[in-house]
Motif scaffolding. Structure first.
Motif, PDB file in Angstrom:
ATOM      1  N   VAL A 185       0.855  -1.201   0.000  1.00 44.75           N
ATOM      2  CA  VAL A 185       0.000   0.000   0.000  1.00 44.75           C
ATOM      3  C   VAL A 185       0.883   1.241   0.000  1.00 44.75           C
ATOM      4  CG1 VAL A 185      -1.664   1.344   1.367  1.00 44.75           C
ATOM      5  CG2 VAL A 185      -1.920  -1.151   1.193  1.00 44.75           C
ATOM      6  N   ASP A 186       1.936   1.182   0.804  1.00 44.85           N
ATOM      7  CA  ASP A 186       2.881   2.302   0.906  1.00 44.85           C
ATOM      8  C   ASP A 186       4.061   1.977  -0.007  1.00 44.85           C
ATOM      9  OD1 ASP A 186       4.827   4.114   1.531  1.00 44.85           O
ATOM     10  OD2 ASP A 186       4.865   3.681   3.685  1.00 44.85           O
ATOM     11  N   ILE A 187       4.220   2.753  -1.073  1.00 49.24           N
ATOM     12  CA  ILE A 187       5.247   2.401  -2.064  1.00 49.24           C
ATOM     13  C   ILE A 187       6.660   2.571  -1.507  1.00 49.24           C
ATOM     14  CG2 ILE A 187       3.848   2.753  -4.141  1.00 49.24           C
ATOM     15  CD1 ILE A 187       5.202   5.499  -4.437  1.00 49.24           C
ATOM     16  N   HIS A 188       6.785   3.219  -0.343  1.00 46.48           N
ATOM     17  CA  HIS A 188       8.115   3.358   0.261  1.00 46.48           C
ATOM     18  C   HIS A 188       8.387   2.272   1.292  1.00 46.48           C
ATOM     19  CE1 HIS A 188       8.320   7.147  -1.814  1.00 46.48           C
ATOM     20  NE2 HIS A 188       7.212   7.550  -1.235  1.00 46.48           N
ATOM     21  N   ALA A 189       7.424   1.414   1.552  1.00 40.65           N
ATOM     22  CA  ALA A 189       7.579   0.394   2.594  1.00 40.65           C
ATOM     23  C   ALA A 189       8.643  -0.630   2.195  1.00 40.65           C
ATOM     24  CB  ALA A 189       6.248  -0.307   2.841  1.00 40.65           C
ATOM     25  N   THR A 190       9.355  -1.111   3.179  1.00 43.19           N
ATOM     26  CA  THR A 190      10.297  -2.212   2.950  1.00 43.19           C
ATOM     27  C   THR A 190      10.044  -3.358   3.932  1.00 43.19           C
ATOM     28  OG1 THR A 190      11.881  -1.033   4.342  1.00 43.19           O
ATOM     29  CG2 THR A 190      12.153  -0.802   1.955  1.00 43.19           C
ATOM     30  N   ASP A 191       9.469  -3.027   5.098  1.00 39.65           N
ATOM     31  CA  ASP A 191       9.168  -4.063   6.097  1.00 39.65           C
ATOM     32  C   ASP A 191       7.745  -4.577   5.836  1.00 39.65           C
ATOM     33  OD1 ASP A 191       8.870  -5.705   8.249  1.00 39.65           O
ATOM     34  OD2 ASP A 191       8.948  -4.115   9.769  1.00 39.65           O
ATOM     35  N   PHE A 192       7.623  -5.401   4.816  1.00 38.97           N
ATOM     36  CA  PHE A 192       6.286  -5.800   4.363  1.00 38.97           C
ATOM     37  C   PHE A 192       5.535  -6.635   5.404  1.00 38.97           C
ATOM     38  CE2 PHE A 192       8.929  -5.674   0.389  1.00 38.97           C
ATOM     39  CZ  PHE A 192       8.490  -4.424  -0.009  1.00 38.97           C
ATOM     40  N   ALA A 193       6.259  -7.408   6.200  1.00 37.73           N
ATOM     41  CA  ALA A 193       5.589  -8.273   7.183  1.00 37.73           C
ATOM     42  C   ALA A 193       4.845  -7.454   8.228  1.00 37.73           C
ATOM     43  CB  ALA A 193       6.609  -9.182   7.859  1.00 37.73           C
ATOM     44  N   ASN A 194       5.373  -6.273   8.527  1.00 33.01           N
ATOM     45  CA  ASN A 194       4.770  -5.469   9.599  1.00 33.01           C
ATOM     46  C   ASN A 194       3.967  -4.280   9.093  1.00 33.01           C
ATOM     47  OD1 ASN A 194       5.662  -6.798  12.113  1.00 33.01           O
ATOM     48  ND2 ASN A 194       7.687  -6.428  11.238  1.00 33.01           N
ATOM     49  N   THR A 195       3.665  -4.269   7.800  1.00 33.18           N
ATOM     50  CA  THR A 195       2.814  -3.196   7.276  1.00 33.18           C
ATOM     51  C   THR A 195       1.674  -3.823   6.467  1.00 33.18           C
ATOM     52  OG1 THR A 195       4.357  -3.023   5.432  1.00 33.18           O
ATOM     53  CG2 THR A 195       4.521  -1.337   7.136  1.00 33.18           C
ATOM     54  N   LEU A 196       0.660  -3.010   6.215  1.00 37.02           N
ATOM     55  CA  LEU A 196      -0.481  -3.494   5.438  1.00 37.02           C
ATOM     56  C   LEU A 196      -0.146  -3.438   3.946  1.00 37.02           C
ATOM     57  CD1 LEU A 196      -3.483  -4.445   5.596  1.00 37.02           C
ATOM     58  CD2 LEU A 196      -4.097  -2.074   5.139  1.00 37.02           C
ATOM     59  N   ASN A 197      -0.390  -4.533   3.270  1.00 36.11           N
ATOM     60  CA  ASN A 197      -0.179  -4.607   1.820  1.00 36.11           C
ATOM     61  C   ASN A 197      -1.505  -4.927   1.131  1.00 36.11           C
ATOM     62  OD1 ASN A 197       2.917  -4.741   1.960  1.00 36.11           O
ATOM     63  ND2 ASN A 197       2.282  -6.404   3.314  1.00 36.11           N
ATOM     64  N   PHE A 198      -1.568  -4.667  -0.162  1.00 37.27           N
ATOM     65  CA  PHE A 198      -2.721  -5.165  -0.910  1.00 37.27           C
ATOM     66  C   PHE A 198      -2.611  -6.682  -1.041  1.00 37.27           C
ATOM     67  CE2 PHE A 198      -2.549  -0.757  -2.660  1.00 37.27           C
ATOM     68  CZ  PHE A 198      -3.771  -0.344  -2.167  1.00 37.27           C
ATOM     69  N   ALA A 199      -1.388  -7.137  -1.275  1.00 37.93           N
ATOM     70  CA  ALA A 199      -1.142  -8.582  -1.316  1.00 37.93           C
ATOM     71  C   ALA A 199       0.221  -8.842  -0.710  1.00 37.93           C
ATOM     72  CB  ALA A 199      -1.177  -9.084  -2.763  1.00 37.93           C
ATOM     73  N   TYR A 200       0.309  -9.879   0.088  1.00 38.66           N
ATOM     74  CA  TYR A 200       1.585 -10.312   0.680  1.00 38.66           C
ATOM     75  C   TYR A 200       1.509 -11.829   0.696  1.00 38.66           C
ATOM     76  CZ  TYR A 200       5.384 -10.707   4.110  1.00 38.66           C
ATOM     77  OH  TYR A 200       6.553 -11.021   4.760  1.00 38.66           O
ATOM     78  N   ASP A 201       1.831 -12.411  -0.445  1.00 38.48           N
ATOM     79  CA  ASP A 201       1.536 -13.827  -0.652  1.00 38.48           C
ATOM     80  C   ASP A 201       2.756 -14.714  -0.462  1.00 38.48           C
ATOM     81  OD1 ASP A 201      -0.926 -12.874  -1.355  1.00 38.48           O
ATOM     82  OD2 ASP A 201      -0.917 -13.669  -3.412  1.00 38.48           O
TER      83      ASP A 201
END
Lengths: 158, 429
Positions: free
Chosen positions: A42-58
């Motif tokens: 969701v946040d194009i600057h995010a790098t810590d995907f496990a701890n942030t909300l994503n549209f998809a984290y598969d």
């Protein structure tokens, strides 16, 4: 002369795009490392995907379920989805080591919704692993330029 | 022979468009009705704008909408919350375009007028030309009345509106229950999914209290669950119910055993949360804490629909913003616990991604249905939307409210009666 590793990676990624546009999802699943991650943040600057909300984290299990949903005829939006066309360009090598190669590119993906073409521009980053059987997909991060605003609902795989 | 047909303009009278068990399809497609809704509903009643955790610290802000009017929710240096109209008092430009963040001031990009976090006008470049013309104290960003309940911030343009708690009424008990899902930690917004669909806002409002569609539209989601979990979601024949809570609010209890997340802590840990329980134990949490977190992680077993624009929907806030008569923006706001163990919040994020948002396994199929409702609403010169399911099988709830089966359309009828009440008020008061 054999193609460079960078060129091999570009060929691999173009093939991956072709499989998705042609809904060859079983083959697409076969490109992945089992522990690989498909991420649409969701946040194009995010790098810590496990701890942030994503549209998809598969992970592997979610990818399989996502594909099953697109294919098994139970999802009305997937049935109505008429197809996508995506074009990849502006490839850049980010880094390479003996085990893997990282690169990024521009993606323009279009689909048709209610007879109107919609465009999804994105920066896409890949990490591919080098194996005895060739390259494998380890990480794919799709940074949609509109991710911070609003999307339409999505019944395909970026 | 030409004969004049007497055409009655039913759309001119909102009161006639809503009957007990049906509503006229023009409610989805008539731009005049939409304009009236903005005026008589969104500009007159309490509208949800934020959760306090989104503006937790001094200097934090979030942008939102009350109807179609842009507002800023801010927290000043004394930690007071403000809801400000996002419009410079000079020439009217918005003074804040970020989604959320931290700032010391809101500065208009056009001529540099600067406003404090409480909306006070502090700085005007080249002020000498305004000498004797304006008084800075008279030109703060316009402030909306706002009140909070359990951290949910609502704002209104209506100084005469009843106190928020009175407006929420019977819904308060359910908000209290909903807040238990942060597992003993303060509830915290973790992020949101935003998407639009080409349809009227009330189609979403109805959907939150529509259990009937779940096994049909979300078949592919249910197929993606393990057997134990899909049984939990097989609730149409269960003991659930929909209760009219007054003022357009309603609750749809789908999974009665998950109404109170602080009860039944000794129940067996569901298979799908076994890994989470292990991860929490590995972090050194005692068994009571593990059970409390596991019980809370999947969210509450009900959808609480708060008229007109927010729902406490199982495990997240569902917020709707009307864009036009046939376009609506929806936010699915993910929530967790502030300071809760990372595996707990991570599991909540993953569950949210699984069903919610534009790429979730639920939303795209909902949207397909909604788009078709909007399209279908243009068919024929006249037509009605049925919301009469369960109308003859109503019985009082434990709290004495009208209630029907879980797959009844009780909640929709509650919302439309409130719609009718507000829309029929000519004065808009």
């Amino acid at each position: 002369m054999a193609d460079s590793m960078f060129q091999q990676a570009i060929d691999f990624i173009n093939r991956e795009a072709d499989l998705l546009d042609h809904k060859a999802y079983a083959e697409w699943l076969g490109l992945w490392e089992r522990d690989g991650k498909y991420v649409v943040p969701v946040d194009i600057h995010a790098t810590d995907f496990a701890n942030t909300l994503n549209f998809a984290y598969d992970d592997h299990a979610m990818r399989e379920m996502r594909v099953a949903r697109l294919k098994n005829g139970e999802s009305v939006s997937s049935e109505a989805q008429e197809g996508t066309v995506r074009s990849l360009s502006r490839f850049r090598l980010l880094d390479e080591d003996p085990a893997s190669i990282r690169l990024r590119c521009a993606m323009f993906l279009s689909e048709v919704r209610l007879a109107k073409p919609l465009l999804y521009p994105a920066n896409v980053e890949y990490r591919l692993t080098k194996t005895a059987e060739g390259l494998r997909l380890d990480t794919k991060v799709v940074r949609l330029i509109n991710a911070g605003h609003h999307l339409n609902t999505v019944a395909f795989i970026f | 022979m030409t004969q004049l047909i007497d055409i009655e303009n039913v759309t001119a009278d909102p009161g006639r468009l809503v009957e007990e068990g049906r509503v006229h399809k023009s409610l989805y497609s008539n731009p005049e009705i939409f304009a009236q809704e903005l005026d008589r509903i969104f500009n007159k009643t309490w509208v949800w704008v934020a959760h306090e955790s989104e503006v937790a610290e001094a200097g934090a802000y979030k942008t939102a909408f009350v109807g179609r009017q842009p507002v800023i929710v801010s927290r000043d240096r004394k930690k007071n919350i403000h809801v400000l109209l996002n419009r410079c008092r000079h020439r009217g430009a918005t003074v804040c375009e970020g989604k959320r963040g931290k700032t010391r001031a809101f500065t208009c990009p056009y001529h540099g007028w600067g406003y404090a976090l409480d909306g006070e006008l502090r700085a005007i470049p080249k002020p000498e030309e305004y000498e004797g013309v304006i008084d800075k104290q008279e030109l703060p960003l316009e402030r909306l009345r706002h009140e909070s309940y359990q951290g949910m911030i609502f704002a209104t343009f209506n100084e005469e509106a009843e106190p928020l708690e009175e407006f929420l009424g019977g819904a308060k008990k359910w908000i209290d229950l909903f807040m238990k899902q942060s597992g003993g930690y303060p509830l915290q917004v973790l992020g949101d999914h935003r998407f639009r669909f080409p349809g009227n806002w009330k189609i979403q409002l109805e959907n939150t209290t529509d259990a009937y569609h779940f096994p049909i539209v979300h078949k592919s989601f249910i197929s993606s669950l393990d057997d134990q979990t899909s049984e939990v979601f097989d609730f149409l024949d269960g003991e659930g119910f929909v209760e009219d809570l007054g003022n357009g609010h309603s609750v749809m209890v789908m999974i009665p055993e998950l109404v109170d997340l602080e009860a039944n802590l000794d129940d067996p840990i569901p298979e799908r949360f076994a890994e989470l329980a292990e991860a929490l134990r590995a972090e050194g949490h005692d068994e009571a804490e593990v059970r409390r977190l596991v019980r809370a992680v999947g969210g509450s077993g009900f959808n609480l629909n708060l008229f007109p624009n927010v729902a406490c929907s199982m495990a997240f806030f569902r917020v709707l913003t009307p864009i036009s008569v046939d376009e609506t923006e929806i936010h699915h706001v993910a929530i967790g616990g502030a300071g809760a163990p990372a595996p707990f919040n991570q599991m909540r994020l993953r569950l949210h991604e699984h069903f919610q948002g534009p790429m979730g396994f639920g939303t795209p199929d909902d949207a397909e249905g909604w788009e078709r409702v909007q399209k279908g609403s243009l068919a024929g010169p006249d037509g009605w939307i049925l919301v009469n399911r369960g109308l003859k099988r109503m019985a009082p709830s434990a709290d004495g409210n009208p209630a029907g089966a879980v797959c009844s359309e009780t909640g929709m009828r509650a919302a439309y009666q409130m719609w009718k009440r507000l829309m029929s008020d000519e004065a808009g008061e």
